[in-house]
Design a protein around this motif. Structure first.
Motif, short mmCIF file in Angstrom:
data_model
loop_
_atom_site.label_atom_id
_atom_site.label_comp_id
_atom_site.label_asym_id
_atom_site.label_seq_id
_atom_site.Cartn_x
_atom_site.Cartn_y
_atom_site.Cartn_z
N HIS A 30 0.71 -1.59 0.13
CA HIS A 30 -0.22 0.03 0.00
C HIS A 30 0.85 1.63 0.08
O HIS A 30 1.10 1.09 0.44
CB HIS A 30 -1.14 0.14 1.40
CG HIS A 30 -1.82 1.01 1.27
ND1 HIS A 30 -3.05 1.24 2.14
CD2 HIS A 30 -2.42 1.71 0.56
CE1 HIS A 30 -3.62 2.52 1.13
NE2 HIS A 30 -3.26 2.65 0.22
N ASP A 77 0.20 4.20 0.18
CA ASP A 77 -0.16 5.70 1.61
C ASP A 77 0.91 5.01 2.66
O ASP A 77 1.39 5.79 3.62
CB ASP A 77 -1.43 5.87 1.93
CG ASP A 77 -2.20 6.08 0.86
OD1 ASP A 77 -1.29 7.68 0.25
OD2 ASP A 77 -3.19 5.82 0.61
N ARG A 78 0.74 3.06 3.11
CA ARG A 78 1.67 3.49 4.08
C ARG A 78 3.30 3.11 3.61
O ARG A 78 4.10 3.21 4.92
CB ARG A 78 1.58 1.05 4.32
CG ARG A 78 0.27 1.26 5.37
CD ARG A 78 -0.06 -0.77 5.61
NE ARG A 78 -1.58 -0.35 5.83
CZ ARG A 78 -2.05 -1.17 7.01
NH1 ARG A 78 -1.03 -1.49 7.76
NH2 ARG A 78 -3.00 -1.46 7.32
N SER A 96 6.89 6.28 -5.33
CA SER A 96 7.14 6.00 -3.99
C SER A 96 7.42 5.14 -3.55
O SER A 96 8.69 4.40 -4.33
CB SER A 96 5.10 5.86 -3.54
OG SER A 96 5.61 4.55 -4.35
N TYR A 136 -8.19 11.61 -3.01
CA TYR A 136 -7.86 12.67 -2.86
C TYR A 136 -7.55 13.37 -3.64
O TYR A 136 -7.37 13.39 -4.79
CB TYR A 136 -6.36 11.21 -2.90
CG TYR A 136 -5.92 10.49 -2.27
CD1 TYR A 136 -6.72 10.45 -0.43
CD2 TYR A 136 -5.31 9.63 -1.81
CE1 TYR A 136 -6.64 9.75 0.08
CE2 TYR A 136 -4.66 8.54 -1.00
CZ TYR A 136 -5.80 8.76 0.02
OH TYR A 136 -5.36 7.35 0.88
N ARG A 178 -1.79 12.86 -1.69
CA ARG A 178 -1.18 12.04 -0.70
C ARG A 178 0.06 12.49 -1.52
O ARG A 178 0.17 13.16 -2.35
CB ARG A 178 -1.33 10.98 -1.89
CG ARG A 178 -0.29 10.14 -1.80
CD ARG A 178 -0.48 8.14 -2.82
NE ARG A 178 -1.55 7.83 -2.55
CZ ARG A 178 -1.34 6.69 -2.83
NH1 ARG A 178 -1.33 6.06 -4.36
NH2 ARG A 178 -2.22 5.65 -2.07
N HIS A 217 1.77 12.38 -5.19
CA HIS A 217 0.98 11.37 -5.88
C HIS A 217 0.95 11.28 -7.47
O HIS A 217 1.04 12.29 -8.00
CB HIS A 217 -0.35 11.89 -5.81
CG HIS A 217 -1.53 11.05 -6.01
ND1 HIS A 217 -2.96 11.60 -5.40
CD2 HIS A 217 -1.93 9.59 -6.76
CE1 HIS A 217 -3.61 10.44 -5.30
NE2 HIS A 217 -3.09 9.52 -6.69
N ASN A 273 -4.28 7.42 8.39
CA ASN A 273 -4.38 7.49 7.39
C ASN A 273 -5.65 8.91 6.78
O ASN A 273 -5.13 9.77 6.30
CB ASN A 273 -4.74 6.42 6.21
CG ASN A 273 -4.56 6.56 4.68
OD1 ASN A 273 -3.45 7.34 4.80
ND2 ASN A 273 -5.36 6.48 4.30
N TYR A 274 -6.95 8.80 8.08
CA TYR A 274 -7.83 9.89 7.03
C TYR A 274 -8.32 10.48 7.67
O TYR A 274 -8.70 11.55 7.73
CB TYR A 274 -9.03 8.68 6.85
CG TYR A 274 -9.04 8.29 5.73
CD1 TYR A 274 -9.24 8.02 4.06
CD2 TYR A 274 -8.68 6.72 6.31
CE1 TYR A 274 -9.07 7.84 3.59
CE2 TYR A 274 -8.68 6.02 4.57
CZ TYR A 274 -8.97 6.45 3.87
OH TYR A 274 -8.43 5.62 2.39
N ARG A 332 -6.95 14.00 7.44
CA ARG A 332 -6.80 14.69 5.80
C ARG A 332 -7.74 15.78 5.91
O ARG A 332 -8.75 15.34 6.62
CB ARG A 332 -6.91 13.70 4.86
CG ARG A 332 -6.11 12.86 4.90
CD ARG A 332 -6.24 11.57 3.44
NE ARG A 332 -5.00 11.71 2.41
CZ ARG A 332 -4.07 10.52 2.32
NH1 ARG A 332 -4.25 9.65 3.34
NH2 ARG A 332 -3.10 10.93 1.56
#
Ligand code: NAD
Ligand code: TYD
Length: 357
Positions: free
Chosen positions: A87, A89-90, A159, A218, A293, A296, A353-354, A357
């Protein structure tokens, strides 16, 4: 292909692939070698758990002794290597695990395969294969109008996830070139379908929409991915294993490139249609644009001429049908979903994560 070790077989694509392989090959033994990290779930294989051709061996791809034991005990001739941290984002919040699993884990797998197949057994190279499952993200990001990536496009990962996968691809290639290890690599685009872990875009949107929660998009939602149904991906890997040329890499893509916002809107429309009485209709009202992100990637697009010309592969699913099936799958598997969502690790990740945001 007699005794196949599938690493990461308890994950999203790995579990679909094991099911596909057992359906497609009669005389085969499939060993699912998986550490059962947060993303691994044996419930994804409950329907085939009793198949005498299948067995589960819990193990870590970074653990040399465990890998060696699995190769020897089951006389493995084919490795299909899915296990990874996956992932993006991780990988932004915690990159170290990505280097350890994706780079060092792949290195450990390669070293074990080389030792067992080439040094100890002196096995004819046409009898063995190391298949490495990689991603289109190794190629970076496309600007408007730039041509789709081919197998010759230079790597430019952005990334930590993509960089760790690119490193692992290079290691696989180097083991072929230097030691003569028979390998194939597939670089595929974003998968979707049954059993996808509910932290990735499509399941997050389906499950939040069903509960009337905000649908996090996002940035401006105009990022483009090349969506591939997981069954189409499994078919492509199976073809590469049976007919692909050793030492080759193949791009796999879905030939579906809508913007993220279009994907989210399509899921909303499907839910409006199949749940007309839902108190959350129209589901599009739940869409919420959130902080983007970092770094991104804007657009991915895969040129799949090589795999279609050499192996006759084409994706079978249209995105509309595939998304409808996927929504229906999540609706009809509430136990699978809740067994994951009730875990603290999952809730902790979703908050991390959220929330900001
Ligand atoms: P996933 O996150 O759903 O599953 C990963 C699996 O690997 C889990 O079962 C986990 O327990 C296992 N695993 C993780 N670390 C391990 C370790 N150290 N030892 C043994 N097992 C370990 O992943 P996925 O989405 O099914 O992706 C599978 C592969 O496909 C990955 O290599 C990924 O990079 C690649 N890929 C995925 C996509 C996608 O859209 N999902 C796209 C392109 C490429
Ligand atoms: P994801 O499923 O995480 O796959 P990847 O980052 O490997 O492409 O994300 C797919 C796209 O959706 C990506 O452009 C990021 C975006 N996205 C959102 O807009 N909202 C979300 O909640 C998530 C998880 C992803």
């Amino acid at each position: 292909m007699k005794n196949v070790l599938v690493t990461g077989g308890a994950g999203f694509i790995g579990s679909n692939f094991i099911r596909y392989l057992l359906r497609s090959e009669k005389d085969i033994k499939v060993v699912n070698f998986d550490a059962l990290t947060y993303a691994g779930n044996l419930e994804s294989l409950s329907d085939i758990a009793e198949d005498p051709r299948y067995l589960f061996a819990q193990g870590n791809i970074c653990d040399e002794a465990q890998v060696n034991e699995a190769l020897h005990e089951h006389q493995i001739d084919t490795i299909v290597h899915f296990a990874a941290e996956t992932h993006v984002d991780r990988s932004i919040l915690g990159p170290r695990q990505f280097v350890e699993t994706n780079v060092l884990g792949t290195f450990t797998m390669l070293e074990a395969a080389r030792t067992y197949w080439l040094k100890e057994k002196g096995q004819p190279v046409e009898d063995v294969r190391f298949h490495h499952v990689s991603t289109d993200e190794v190629f970076g990001s496309l600007k408007p109008g730039e041509l789709a990536w081919t197998e010759e496009t230079p790597y430019a990962p952005n990334s930590p996830y993509a960089a760790s996968k690119a490193s692992s691809d290079h290691l696989v290639r180097s083991y072929g070139h230097t030691f003569g290890l028979p390998f194939t690599i597939t670089n595929c685009s974003n998968n979707y379908g049954p059993y996808q872990f509910p932290e990735k875009l499509i399941p997050v949107i389906i499950l939040n929409a069903l509960e009337g929660k905000p649908l996090p998009v996002y940035g401006d939602g105009q990022q483009v991915r090349d969506w591939l149904h997981v069954e189409d991906h499994c078919e492509a890997i199976h073809l590469v294993l049976s007919k692909g040329k050793s030492g080759s890499t193949y791009n796999i893509g879905g030939e579906n490139q809508p913007a993220n916002l279009t994907i989210v809107e399509t899921i909303c429309d499907i839910l409006d249609e199949i749940q007309p009485k839902s108190e959350h209709s129209p589901h599009r009202n739940l869409i919420k644009f959130v902080t983007d992100r970092p770094g991104h990637d804007r657009r991915y697009d895969m040129d799949t001429h090589k795999i279609s010309a050499e192996l006759g592969w084409h994706p079978r699913h249209t995105l509309k049908e595939g998304l409808l099936d996927t929504v229906q799958w999540y609706l009809s598997h509430p136990d699978w979903v809740s067994s994951i969502r009730q875990k603290q690790e999952y809730q902790g990740w979703m908050d991390a994560n959220y929330k900001s945001r």
